[in-house]
Design an enzyme around this catalytic site. Structure first.
Site, short mmCIF file in Angstrom:
data_model
loop_
_atom_site.label_atom_id
_atom_site.label_comp_id
_atom_site.label_asym_id
_atom_site.label_seq_id
_atom_site.Cartn_x
_atom_site.Cartn_y
_atom_site.Cartn_z
N HIS A 174 21.41 9.85 -37.11
CA HIS A 174 23.01 9.37 -36.71
C HIS A 174 23.91 10.39 -36.66
O HIS A 174 23.75 11.60 -37.50
CB HIS A 174 23.29 8.23 -37.87
CG HIS A 174 22.39 6.93 -38.12
ND1 HIS A 174 22.50 6.10 -37.27
CD2 HIS A 174 21.48 6.77 -38.97
CE1 HIS A 174 21.58 5.18 -37.69
NE2 HIS A 174 20.98 5.63 -38.71
N CYS A 214 27.12 8.72 -30.82
CA CYS A 214 26.27 7.74 -31.05
C CYS A 214 26.17 7.06 -29.75
O CYS A 214 25.05 6.49 -29.25
CB CYS A 214 26.34 7.07 -32.29
SG CYS A 214 25.06 5.85 -32.59
#
Length: 109
Positions: free
Chosen positions: A22, A34
């Site tokens: 992430h 992201c």
């Protein structure tokens, strides 16, 4: 950090890519790195399906943080070349993000 690895065949063509991790560049729902990486990767997979008429082999984690896509075997030459062009375009887009946000995304090709 998002890690993206592009695996290549002996002839230099892309066989698969894997995204893990992430970015954590912002709060959940506001993480632009992201969102960008997701849009480029899923957009590429969708473009392969729409433009090339072929589905990539896809594995992903329901909770996010993992995506692996592989070029299917035995594509005709024209289709294979189109798939490769789209994947190389994806790599360029991801490297552009890495140039700006190297604390949050890392590309290996």
């Amino acid at each position: 950090m998002i890690h993206i690895t592009f695996d290549r065949n002996e002839d230099g063509t892309i066989d698969s890519f894997t995204m893990t991790g992430h970015a954590d560049s912002g709060p959940h729902g506001q993480d632009l790195v992201c969102a960008g990486a997701s849009a480029v990767s899923f957009g590429t997979v969708n473009a392969v399906a729409e433009i090339c008429g072929t589905e990539m082999e896809v594995e992903m984690n329901d909770n996010g943080g993992f995506l692996r896509c592989r070029v299917p075997d035995k594509l005709d030459r024209d289709t294979y070349e189109k798939v490769q062009l789209l994947l190389e375009g994806m790599l360029v887009s991801m490297k552009t993000m890495e140039d700006q946000y190297s604390r949050f995304i890392c590309i290996e090709s």
